[in-house]
Design a protein around this motif. Structure first.
Motif, PDB file in Angstrom:
ATOM      1  N   ALA B 316       0.818  -1.218   0.000  1.00 60.10           N
ATOM      2  CA  ALA B 316       0.000   0.000   0.000  1.00 60.10           C
ATOM      3  C   ALA B 316       0.850   1.266   0.000  1.00 60.10           C
ATOM      4  CB  ALA B 316      -0.934   0.000   1.208  1.00 60.10           C
ATOM      5  N   ASP B 317       2.078   1.168   0.529  1.00 61.58           N
ATOM      6  CA  ASP B 317       2.912   2.370   0.596  1.00 61.58           C
ATOM      7  C   ASP B 317       3.232   2.923  -0.793  1.00 61.58           C
ATOM      8  OD1 ASP B 317       3.623   3.129   3.394  1.00 61.58           O
ATOM      9  OD2 ASP B 317       4.160   1.004   3.482  1.00 61.58           O
ATOM     10  N   TRP B 318       3.304   2.044  -1.794  1.00 61.39           N
ATOM     11  CA  TRP B 318       3.628   2.529  -3.148  1.00 61.39           C
ATOM     12  C   TRP B 318       2.495   3.369  -3.750  1.00 61.39           C
ATOM     13  CZ3 TRP B 318       8.204   1.765  -2.094  1.00 61.39           C
ATOM     14  CH2 TRP B 318       8.702   0.539  -1.664  1.00 61.39           C
ATOM     15  N   GLY B 319       1.313   3.211  -3.207  1.00 62.96           N
ATOM     16  CA  GLY B 319       0.170   3.959  -3.740  1.00 62.96           C
ATOM     17  C   GLY B 319      -0.237   5.132  -2.864  1.00 62.96           C
ATOM     18  N   ARG B 320       0.487   5.341  -1.760  1.00 65.22           N
ATOM     19  CA  ARG B 320       0.079   6.366  -0.792  1.00 65.22           C
ATOM     20  C   ARG B 320       0.555   7.752  -1.175  1.00 65.22           C
ATOM     21  NH1 ARG B 320      -0.243   3.992   4.504  1.00 65.22           N
ATOM     22  NH2 ARG B 320      -0.110   5.986   5.565  1.00 65.22           N
ATOM     23  N   GLU B 321      -0.367   8.732  -1.040  1.00 63.54           N
ATOM     24  CA  GLU B 321       0.037  10.131  -1.000  1.00 63.54           C
ATOM     25  C   GLU B 321       0.089  10.501   0.475  1.00 63.54           C
ATOM     26  OE1 GLU B 321      -1.318  13.593  -3.527  1.00 63.54           O
ATOM     27  OE2 GLU B 321      -2.893  12.157  -3.911  1.00 63.54           O
ATOM     28  N   ARG B 340       8.783   0.931 -14.934  1.00 63.59           N
ATOM     29  CA  ARG B 340       7.664   0.007 -14.684  1.00 63.59           C
ATOM     30  C   ARG B 340       6.971   0.330 -13.365  1.00 63.59           C
ATOM     31  NH1 ARG B 340      10.977  -4.025 -16.821  1.00 63.59           N
ATOM     32  NH2 ARG B 340      11.628  -4.674 -14.743  1.00 63.59           N
ATOM     33  N   HIS B 341       7.769   0.597 -12.315  1.00 63.12           N
ATOM     34  CA  HIS B 341       7.172   0.944 -11.022  1.00 63.12           C
ATOM     35  C   HIS B 341       6.316   2.211 -11.168  1.00 63.12           C
ATOM     36  CE1 HIS B 341       7.163   1.126  -6.493  1.00 63.12           C
ATOM     37  NE2 HIS B 341       6.778   2.356  -6.816  1.00 63.12           N
ATOM     38  N   ILE B 342       6.867   3.192 -11.851  1.00 61.02           N
ATOM     39  CA  ILE B 342       6.147   4.461 -12.014  1.00 61.02           C
ATOM     40  C   ILE B 342       4.850   4.251 -12.803  1.00 61.02           C
ATOM     41  CG2 ILE B 342       6.261   6.691 -13.206  1.00 61.02           C
ATOM     42  CD1 ILE B 342       9.265   6.783 -12.302  1.00 61.02           C
ATOM     43  N   ARG B 343       4.913   3.480 -13.877  1.00 57.81           N
ATOM     44  CA  ARG B 343       3.704   3.241 -14.674  1.00 57.81           C
ATOM     45  C   ARG B 343       2.621   2.577 -13.848  1.00 57.81           C
ATOM     46  NH1 ARG B 343       6.399   1.073 -20.280  1.00 57.81           N
ATOM     47  NH2 ARG B 343       6.876   3.159 -21.072  1.00 57.81           N
ATOM     48  N   CYS B 344       3.052   1.717 -12.927  1.00 56.23           N
ATOM     49  CA  CYS B 344       2.085   0.982 -12.117  1.00 56.23           C
ATOM     50  C   CYS B 344       1.430   1.889 -11.081  1.00 56.23           C
ATOM     51  CB  CYS B 344       2.803  -0.185 -11.454  1.00 56.23           C
ATOM     52  SG  CYS B 344       1.742  -1.179 -10.427  1.00 56.23           S
TER      53      CYS B 344
END
Lengths: 426, 426
Positions: B316-321, B340-344
């Motif tokens: 979830a941390d990768w999607g958190r603002e 790839r990480h950024i696109r996701c």
């Protein structure tokens, strides 16, 4: 809001198509102009080479349509001929000759802190199109999307299913042969209406949806879509002849706007005439002589030149897009009254004034809120090719993103590119 | 799709507001720059003169909020002070000093047949805004809409109802005193949530709807609106430090991007570091020393400099603002893996690379599809004022109409004006 019942399998299948389109769109975005043009020319050649297969598939669609009682007008739009295939092929060659909208610098500057910024056009990404049983749109929209570096997902009318399948096969093979991703062109026709519904609501997967067709199709898309839509086409176009309009100019412009090609969206549908306009009898006589059926209000009826016939207009006539040799005509007392009528009934496509009064011309320009406002010329000029935009995606009657004739650059968005050497904000 | 239950009376009332706004928008569209600026300055002066009434209304809202257990952070955003009112007044004066976007010629040419065409910016018409309990947005959005020649319909959070009512009253009085239509600023707050729902679906009456606020507000508007929406704001911003990044530059940029103002949308939320980047230990130490809480993946955890603490990142941390002094950090094996990480995970707002490798810089620019892509500078530069656009309507993360920082010209559309002397199509 219509509640859409959608099968889970169809949802997954259409989403999978969109994900393949996204991957293909990344490769398209990196293809330079020469490469994309090579793809377009490969498609143009393949269409001619495999014309027999296309015409055979089309004959099946037409036969099925005829059996099910489709009207002759719709059958005509569905039918492909060798000439029509050749025209599609030529249009792709023309597209290849146009400049690439991608990479164009919109604006840019170097900031006081030394940061170099520029805003450049980049492809939108995944373009979807929903349209009626007109196979030419399949090739047309795909060509425009590819030239502007996008991938496209097509949903054509089911009455053209065989033709579209043949065309999409040719497009994909030709792309692959040119080293471009076949998945830059895909169809969701096999998922039927449910597939179209999933496509309309694939927010985040589809960057823009272009409905091409009549009022019902566009309204249905607008009501159901959650993806961004570009609305095109509806034109309830007006011409206002003021009291100073030279009769000859008024006759020429109105005749051209109504009779040169009555079935298109920039043809005039309502004529408003100032009560003191001396051009009125000449204009009515010329229209009548050209075979135009006049739907007139009571005041025009009372001034009808001897020997002319007209039918009384009802309220609905002011809102009608006849797209035929029919014209509604009303008398107005002033420029203000003409503007009020236009505000009430216009679809915001094109309106024109015929006048020799400078102040009337300027007021008309300022007060009429349409994509194109024309002084002393035919409304038929609202057209991408006529306006020098090259290929035309459609005529947008909405206000966001694009308004009026849309060229290739309207299938792009922008990206800010900022270059520095360690600058931070203080 | 949520089914919206809306009272017929509310529908009629909100439509009546929109129709008054439409009429006012026509008068605003004809007001020249001097006149509009006079209106803005009149509002700026009235805000200071009637500050006591505004603060008294605001005190009632704040007291009500405190009673109902509103968080301190939300109370802070709700609260007006003499300084904050003064800042609103100053912002209006700044707006008055900016060029008028209306009338700007976008492009134009004379065609071979002598037709003179130009495409000019014109106001959108009726702008609607739905926002949270932040009274400053009331003045801010109204000022931007008026400067660009539009009428505006406001729907603020109910927790700020008294303040907004006081502010809207001042805005309307000042407009009227300046000879501009009071109905160019209206509120539908009194119709509550039902009024907001009608506003979102007033297609044809509202030209654009701007939601201003957090993710939930924007998602709710996107799901329910049938009017065109401009989506702003969400920023899950990434910085990628590649293997060639100079340590000092990487430290400066990341620290600035995370700590200079953590609560805004252009602050960095995820840091991606190449496995061979020598800058890693310096960057982590500097962030930790600045009080940033690090949420790190296993590989970063294994290389954490001695004495530093960090918490393990979950998916979830990768999607958190976070919008706070928190930062997710991941190690990647290559530029491709970073992309790839950024696109996701990216929301398409801003991404930056820190590098000394030209080919990496160009590939990052080409392959990352965000409103702003930055090489070797802080992500905090994605900002209308920083980019030289003057006032900022918001940061658009959508691709249609506007992408990235939106200035006044993004509150306009265009109109083609065509002038001839009787030209027709042949």
């Amino acid at each position: 809001m219509t509640e859409l019942a959608v099968d889970q399998d169809v949802t997954e299948a259409v989403h999978a198509v969109a994900d393949l389109a996204r991957a293909a769109s990344r490769r398209m975005a990196h293809a330079n102009r020469a490469w994309k043009d090579q793809g377009l020319l490969a498609i143009a050649a393949a269409l001619r080479e495999r014309q027999d297969a296309v015409l055979a598939a089309n004959a099946r669609d037409v036969a099925r349509g005829r059996e099910s009682g489709t009207t002759e007008a719709m059958l005509d739009r569905l039918t492909l001929t060798p000439d029509r295939v050749a025209a599609l092929s030529e249009a792709l060659k023309n597209l290849a000759s146009l400049p690439d909208p991608v990479g164009n610098v919109v604006r840019g500057q170097t900031l006081p802190n030394g940061l170099r910024m520029r805003q450049v056009n980049v492809p939108l990404g995944v373009v979807a199109a929903i349209y009626e049983a007109r196979p030419n749109v399949t090739v047309d929209i795909a060509g425009l999307a590819l030239k502007s570096g996008n991938a496209v997902i097509l949903r054509g009318g089911s009455a053209a299913a065989d033709t579209n399948e043949a065309l999409v096969g040719i497009l994909r093979d030709a792309l692959e042969a040119a080293g471009l991703p076949a998945n830059a062109v895909q169809s969701v026709d096999r998922y039927g209406r449910a597939g179209a519904n999933v496509l309309m609501r694939a927010r985040g997967r589809v960057d823009v949806l272009i409905p091409r067709g009549g009022r019902d199709l566009i309204q249905s898309v607008l009501n159901n879509a959650s993806v961004p839509v570009i609305e095109t086409g509806e034109g309830n176009v007006h011409i206002f002849i003021d009291e100073s309009a030279p009769a000859e100019m008024a006759v020429n412009i109105v005749l051209n706007a109504k009779t040169q090609r009555p079935s298109v969206c920039n043809t005039v549908e309502t004529l408003l005439v100032h009560r003191d306009a001396t051009a009125l009898p000449d204009v009515l006589s010329a229209l009548s002589a050209a075979g135009v059926r006049l739907h007139v209000d009571e005041r025009i009826m009372a001034e009808l030149p001897a020997g002319l016939s007209a039918v009384p207009a009802c309220e609905a006539d002011w809102g009608r897009e006849y797209m035929d040799l029919d014209l509604a005509v009303a008398m107005v007392d002033s420029l203000d009254a003409a503007v009020r009528h236009i505000r009430c009934w216009s679809t915001g496509h094109t309106e024109a004034i015929v006048t020799n009064d400078l102040s009337n011309a300027e007021r008309f320009i300022a007060e009429v809120d349409s994509a194109a406002v024309i002084v002393n010329a035919s409304t038929r000029f609202t057209d991408g090719a006529q306006m020098g935009l090259g290929a035309e995606v459609g005529i947008s009657t909405q206000k966001l993103h694009a308004r009026g004739p849309m060229g290739l650059s309207e299938l792009t968005t922008t990206k800010w590119i900022v270059r520095g050497e360690g600058q931070i904000r203080t």
